[in-house]
Enzyme design. Structure first.
Site, PDB file in Angstrom:
ATOM      1  N   GLY A  53       0.784  -1.222   0.000  1.00 24.53           N
ATOM      2  CA  GLY A  53       0.000   0.000   0.000  1.00 24.53           C
ATOM      3  C   GLY A  53       0.822   1.281   0.000  1.00 24.53           C
ATOM      4  N   GLU A  87      17.924   4.301  -8.353  1.00 29.23           N
ATOM      5  CA  GLU A  87      18.474   3.944  -7.041  1.00 29.23           C
ATOM      6  C   GLU A  87      19.964   4.246  -6.988  1.00 29.23           C
ATOM      7  OE1 GLU A  87      17.579  -0.155  -6.077  1.00 29.23           O
ATOM      8  OE2 GLU A  87      15.432   0.254  -5.948  1.00 29.23           O
TER       9      GLU A  87
END
Length: 159
Positions: A53, A87
């Site tokens: 979520g 990243e």
């Protein structure tokens, strides 16, 4: 070993290490690495530990910023992933700004190819039509990050 990850002097480090990797070709290695680090009481953040979520990009960036060190596993397909390149760019930013330790593992990759933008690092950000104009700045950041990473020492693994 624990001596690679010195205890933090400030509470800002939530993780001892953040592991960055391209899942498809390094999943088994990273799984063993992750388990070995945790057996040695090293707090590791790896992307499969994300809470359901949550929005991925901000959560990953926050985890990178909250990690004392980063382990980047660079494989033949690493540069084909915009996520991995983002990243790497963030990790190198934290290295410069926060003194984050960066450990590189080159899996069947020659760091020279990263520096020279050759081999699997030649077509970064390109599709069959070339570099999309809207991504040109991002592609330049990725290329710069790969060159910087290619100039860092690390461990080379083959096969």
């Amino acid at each position: 070993p624990r001596h690679f990850f010195p205890p933090s002097s400030t509470p800002r480090w939530i993780h001892d290490a953040f592991i960055s990797y391209k899942q498809a070709d390094t999943r088994n290695f990273v799984s063993h690495l992750h388990n070995a680090l945790e057996r040695n009481k090293i707090r590791v953040f790896v992307d499969h530990s994300l809470e359901r979520g949550l929005e991925i990009a901000p959560t990953i960036n926050e985890a990178i910023e909250q990690s004392r060190s980063a382990i980047v596993v660079i494989s033949q397909t690493f540069a084909s992933s915009p996520w991995c390149l983002d990243e790497l760019d963030k990790i190198l930013e934290c290295k410069e700004k926060k003194g984050q330790l960066v450990f590189l593992i080159f899996m069947d990759v020659d760091p020279k190819e990263m520096r020279e933008q050759s081999g699997p690092f030649k077509r970064i950000g390109q599709n069959e039509k070339g570099i999309a104009q809207e991504n040109a700045d991002k592609v330049q950041r990725w290329r710069k990050a790969l060159r910087k990473a290619g100039n860092l020492t690390g461990w080379s693994l083959e096969n």
